[in-house]
Design a protein around this motif. Structure first.
Motif, PDB file in Angstrom:
ATOM      1  N   SER A 214     -19.132 -38.462  83.481  1.00 56.21           N
ATOM      2  CA  SER A 214     -19.303 -37.028  83.691  1.00 56.21           C
ATOM      3  C   SER A 214     -18.159 -36.425  84.512  1.00 56.21           C
ATOM      4  O   SER A 214     -18.148 -35.228  84.768  1.00 56.21           O
ATOM      5  CB  SER A 214     -20.640 -36.762  84.393  1.00 56.21           C
ATOM      6  OG  SER A 214     -20.557 -37.204  85.726  1.00 56.21           O
ATOM      7  N   VAL A 215     -17.199 -37.257  84.925  1.00 56.72           N
ATOM      8  CA  VAL A 215     -16.054 -36.719  85.667  1.00 56.72           C
ATOM      9  C   VAL A 215     -15.137 -36.007  84.676  1.00 56.72           C
ATOM     10  O   VAL A 215     -14.726 -36.595  83.679  1.00 56.72           O
ATOM     11  CB  VAL A 215     -15.280 -37.846  86.374  1.00 56.72           C
ATOM     12  CG1 VAL A 215     -14.057 -37.298  87.075  1.00 56.72           C
ATOM     13  CG2 VAL A 215     -16.178 -38.571  87.359  1.00 56.72           C
ATOM     14  N   PRO A 216     -14.827 -34.716  84.921  1.00 59.33           N
ATOM     15  CA  PRO A 216     -14.026 -33.968  83.956  1.00 59.33           C
ATOM     16  C   PRO A 216     -12.618 -34.553  83.798  1.00 59.33           C
ATOM     17  O   PRO A 216     -11.879 -34.691  84.773  1.00 59.33           O
ATOM     18  CB  PRO A 216     -13.946 -32.560  84.561  1.00 59.33           C
ATOM     19  CG  PRO A 216     -14.717 -32.587  85.829  1.00 59.33           C
ATOM     20  CD  PRO A 216     -15.244 -33.934  86.075  1.00 59.33           C
ATOM     21  N   GLY A 217     -12.282 -34.918  82.559  1.00 59.56           N
ATOM     22  CA  GLY A 217     -10.990 -35.532  82.292  1.00 59.56           C
ATOM     23  C   GLY A 217      -9.828 -34.603  82.586  1.00 59.56           C
ATOM     24  O   GLY A 217      -8.757 -35.051  83.019  1.00 59.56           O
ATOM     25  N   GLU A 218     -10.028 -33.275  82.375  1.00 65.67           N
ATOM     26  CA  GLU A 218      -8.908 -32.327  82.571  1.00 65.67           C
ATOM     27  C   GLU A 218      -8.434 -32.328  84.022  1.00 65.67           C
ATOM     28  O   GLU A 218      -7.240 -32.240  84.295  1.00 65.67           O
ATOM     29  CB  GLU A 218      -9.311 -30.887  82.210  1.00 65.67           C
ATOM     30  CG  GLU A 218     -10.111 -30.717  80.942  1.00 65.67           C
ATOM     31  CD  GLU A 218     -11.593 -30.925  81.154  1.00 65.67           C
ATOM     32  OE1 GLU A 218     -12.210 -30.113  81.862  1.00 65.67           O
ATOM     33  OE2 GLU A 218     -12.133 -31.909  80.615  1.00 65.67           O
ATOM     34  N   LEU A 219      -9.435 -32.447  84.945  1.00 69.20           N
ATOM     35  CA  LEU A 219      -9.085 -32.443  86.367  1.00 69.20           C
ATOM     36  C   LEU A 219      -8.216 -33.640  86.702  1.00 69.20           C
ATOM     37  O   LEU A 219      -7.231 -33.538  87.441  1.00 69.20           O
ATOM     38  CB  LEU A 219     -10.350 -32.481  87.224  1.00 69.20           C
ATOM     39  CG  LEU A 219     -10.959 -31.134  87.569  1.00 69.20           C
ATOM     40  CD1 LEU A 219     -12.179 -31.313  88.448  1.00 69.20           C
ATOM     41  CD2 LEU A 219      -9.913 -30.268  88.286  1.00 69.20           C
ATOM     42  N   TRP A 231      -4.630 -43.880  92.839  1.00 69.31           N
ATOM     43  CA  TRP A 231      -5.537 -43.939  93.993  1.00 69.31           C
ATOM     44  C   TRP A 231      -5.871 -42.545  94.500  1.00 69.31           C
ATOM     45  O   TRP A 231      -7.028 -42.232  94.762  1.00 69.31           O
ATOM     46  CB  TRP A 231      -4.930 -44.798  95.095  1.00 69.31           C
ATOM     47  CG  TRP A 231      -5.686 -44.699  96.378  1.00 69.31           C
ATOM     48  CD1 TRP A 231      -5.272 -44.110  97.527  1.00 69.31           C
ATOM     49  CD2 TRP A 231      -7.010 -45.159  96.629  1.00 69.31           C
ATOM     50  NE1 TRP A 231      -6.244 -44.180  98.480  1.00 69.31           N
ATOM     51  CE2 TRP A 231      -7.339 -44.819  97.961  1.00 69.31           C
ATOM     52  CE3 TRP A 231      -7.972 -45.828  95.849  1.00 69.31           C
ATOM     53  CZ2 TRP A 231      -8.574 -45.119  98.543  1.00 69.31           C
ATOM     54  CZ3 TRP A 231      -9.200 -46.123  96.438  1.00 69.31           C
ATOM     55  CH2 TRP A 231      -9.487 -45.772  97.773  1.00 69.31           C
ATOM     56  N   ALA A 232      -4.838 -41.696  94.590  1.00 69.80           N
ATOM     57  CA  ALA A 232      -5.064 -40.334  95.083  1.00 69.80           C
ATOM     58  C   ALA A 232      -5.977 -39.573  94.126  1.00 69.80           C
ATOM     59  O   ALA A 232      -6.863 -38.825  94.543  1.00 69.80           O
ATOM     60  CB  ALA A 232      -3.737 -39.611  95.264  1.00 69.80           C
ATOM     61  N   ALA A 233      -5.760 -39.768  92.819  1.00 65.15           N
ATOM     62  CA  ALA A 233      -6.607 -39.090  91.833  1.00 65.15           C
ATOM     63  C   ALA A 233      -8.052 -39.546  91.988  1.00 65.15           C
ATOM     64  O   ALA A 233      -8.990 -38.740  91.943  1.00 65.15           O
ATOM     65  CB  ALA A 233      -6.106 -39.390  90.416  1.00 65.15           C
ATOM     66  N   PHE A 234      -8.243 -40.848  92.197  1.00 73.46           N
ATOM     67  CA  PHE A 234      -9.583 -41.380  92.378  1.00 73.46           C
ATOM     68  C   PHE A 234     -10.223 -40.812  93.638  1.00 73.46           C
ATOM     69  O   PHE A 234     -11.349 -40.343  93.648  1.00 73.46           O
ATOM     70  CB  PHE A 234      -9.529 -42.913  92.461  1.00 73.46           C
ATOM     71  CG  PHE A 234     -10.869 -43.539  92.763  1.00 73.46           C
ATOM     72  CD1 PHE A 234     -11.829 -43.675  91.779  1.00 73.46           C
ATOM     73  CD2 PHE A 234     -11.157 -44.000  94.050  1.00 73.46           C
ATOM     74  CE1 PHE A 234     -13.059 -44.244  92.061  1.00 73.46           C
ATOM     75  CE2 PHE A 234     -12.385 -44.559  94.342  1.00 73.46           C
ATOM     76  CZ  PHE A 234     -13.342 -44.682  93.340  1.00 73.46           C
TER      77      PHE A 234
END
Lengths: 323, 279
Positions: A214-219, A231-234
């Motif tokens: 459910s995590v939006p891929g675009e973000l 890591w920062a994205a996570f």
């Protein structure tokens, strides 16, 4: 005997299906003969009554009685907080309390870490599906069987003898001294928690796995385009989305940790300083046969879950609006 | 090349975790087929190098002499009716709580949600006494009822979430046509809810099968009604380290829930997510 059991199972199944159907259908017809208003008022209870009665009889009423009994002595006289004073001043209960706290801190933390790590990382390797299956399978294994499996893994032979326990074989191969994992008080509580983690981490993984979808891929894409590291994205995109799920998993595991009984019962029976509140209560009940004392331990256990219970009810109210 | 190198820690973590999860299962599976002299003289992984010493003898002994065959059917006789009862009674209640307005509705619902977390230990003493008075200890009827009571809060919660998501119009249209609540339940709700009912059944089956505490307390020491978890834990107490026997008994005790679980895991995961991972 075996034929009896098969027959019993089949007969009970048939009776439940037929009686259940007849109760609801005939009850509904009988109520339908009443005026419409009365029907609408009564019919919900036709459906809910069996469940409400069972929950009152097996959970709500006994729980209340236990709390009341915890203020009475073995001879039936009112003793106020004497049972609590006795149990809390007892060395065994204090060890059990300390261990229960250890369980409640470690099991949810480790389950979240392992479950989340595998849910995130398994998708990045080609053999990910296999790893997920390996974590998933032990969900179906009872704590009793897990106790047997891990006692076997933790098996100890004196130094010099061939180590047939898997863990000690690894330790001695690396040049260490064999450890008696289950008996040594420095390791045994962690050994028991580890065995429980083995059966529970798959549950955490399944839930995280679904939440990750459910995590939006675009973000995530946008973050990567901005030059954020994986890591920062996570850390800044995925993790905030997962926080509610972390809470759900941690809550579930806290409840598992508080109720832990089977694995301790099978692996150490509470010996060597591994008692938890459940095993202490079981012994107060069956060895000491002291209902008041057992009630006091059970009430302490109940009080420790009360905050989670309240949080759960609040959460449910928010989700369902008016309920 | 640099990218491949950076991925090494990922592989190490994933493979490490996988090893910790697979090795105990492998050890169990291998040991359960080894004769006792082999278990005593060498470790299970060494048996790959010393082939030919596998046997089915352990299972024959566990099933015959240790009465595990009867325990297997005791487990079924406990679990099948208990699961069916929980699903049936839970479904009826959840239908009412999700679809009808009535007094005390929210009180019942909130109590149910609160009771999911209650440690069953707090109910055991009075319940046991009540059961002794009614002569229900050591009986299958008794343990079905206990499992029903303990299983209901979660059952109602899981099914309520599912039923609440069914569009209201479906019920209203049926009511317009003059259908009673009972008819709607059997001809609309149950068929629509099949995935949720399946998930609950799997959940409840596995939990009830794996339960030790309730069986220990309400089946008492009656050996001829003991389900598998009790039988295995008694073997542990009496056998100490007869590993070949203990591991085969453990294998037998996990076969049924594992088979149910693997065969129906799709439903299980879907049901789990309907109930748990909201928010």
């Amino acid at each position: 005997m075996i034929a009896d059991r098969i027959l019993l199972t089949l007969a009970a199944t048939a009776v439940i299906v037929v009686a259940g159907w007849a109760y609801l259908r005939l009850g509904d017809r009988a109520l339908a003969a009443l005026p419409h208003g009365a029907y609408r008022r009564l019919v919900p209870w036709l459906f809910a009554a069996p469940a409400v009665a069972m929950v009152l009889l097996t959970l709500a009423a006994p729980a209340l009685i236990t709390v009341v009994w915890s203020f009475f002595g073995a001879d039936g006289g009112f003793e106020g907080l004497a049972n609590y004073a006795q149990t809390l001043s007892d060395e065994v209960t204090r060890i059990a309390l300390r261990n229960t706290v250890l369980w409640v801190v470690l099991l949810p933390t480790l389950a979240v870490l392992v479950g989340l790590a595998i849910a995130v990382l398994a998708d990045r390797v080609r053999y990910g599906a296999l790893v997920k299956a390996a974590l998933f399978l032990p969900i179906a294994i009872s704590a009793v069987a897990a106790g047997v499996i891990w006692s076997f893994m933790y098996d100890y032979q004196p130094p010099g003898a061939a180590q047939t326990g898997t863990l000690n074989a690894v330790v001695t191969a690396l040049g260490g001294e064999p450890v008696s994992w289950i008996i040594d008080t420095a390791t045994n509580n962690y050994a028991l928690i580890g065995a429980t983690l083995w059966t529970q981490a798959g549950f955490a993984m399944v839930i995280f796995d679904a939440a990750l979808r459910s995590v939006p891929g675009e973000l995530l894409e946008a973050a990567r385009l901005d030059g954020a590291s994986e890591w920062a994205a996570f850390r800044h995109v995925t993790l905030p989305f997962l926080m509610p799920t972390v809470v759900v998993v941690a809550t579930t595991m806290t409840v598992v940790a508080l109720k832990a009984f089977d694995i301790v019962y099978v692996m150490t029976n509470g010996n060597y300083g591994t008692d938890v509140l459940s095993t202490v209560m079981y012994r107060a009940l069956f060895t000491a046969k002291d209902n008041g004392l057992a009630g006091a331990v059970a009430t302490i256990l109940m009080l420790t879950v009360a905050p989670i219970m309240i949080a759960n009810v609040r959460q449910f109210r928010r989700e369902t609006g008016a309920a | 090349m640099a990218a491949a190198l950076r991925r090494i820690p990922v592989h190490v973590v994933v493979m490490g975790v996988a090893a910790v999860w697979v090795i105990p299962l492998l050890g169990l599976a291998v040991s359960a087929f080894r004769p006792s002299w082999a278990v005593l003289s060498s470790a299970w992984w060494e048996s790959f190098a010393l082939p030919g010493d596998y046997t089915l003898e352990n299972y024959r002994r566990v099933l015959d002499r240790d009465g595990m065959a009867l325990s297997l059917f005791n487990s079924l006789a406990v679990v099948v009716p208990a699961t069916l009862l929980t699903v049936a009674v839970g479904a009826a209640a959840a239908y009412t709580l999700a679809g009808m307005r009535f007094r005390l509705r929210s009180a019942v619902l909130l109590t149910t949600v609160a009771l999911i977390i209650v440690p069953i230990q707090i109910t055991l003493v009075p319940l046991l006494r009540m059961f002794s008075t009614l002569d229900l200890t050591g009986s299958f009827l008794g343990i079905w009822l206990v499992h029903l009571g303990f299983g209901l809060p979660f059952a109602i919660y899981l099914l309520h979430n599912f039923f609440a998501a069914i569009p209201r119009e479906l019920f209203e249209a049926a009511e317009m046509d003059g259908a009673g609540r009972g008819q709607i339940f059997f001809s609309i709700v149950l068929p629509v809810a099949r995935p949720a009912l399946a998930a609950l059944a799997i959940f409840d089956f596995v939990w009830t099968w794996n339960d030790l505490l309730v069986a220990l307390i309400f089946m008492g020491g009656f050996r001829d009604v003991a389900p598998m978890t009790v039988a295995v834990s008694q073997l542990v107490a009496s056998r100490g380290d007869g590993w070949e026997i203990l591991t085969s008994a453990a294998v037998l005790s996990v076969l049924v829930p594992m088979a149910v679980f693997v065969a129906l895991q799709r439903h299980f995961v879907r049901g789990l997510l309907a109930g748990v991972s909201k928010g």
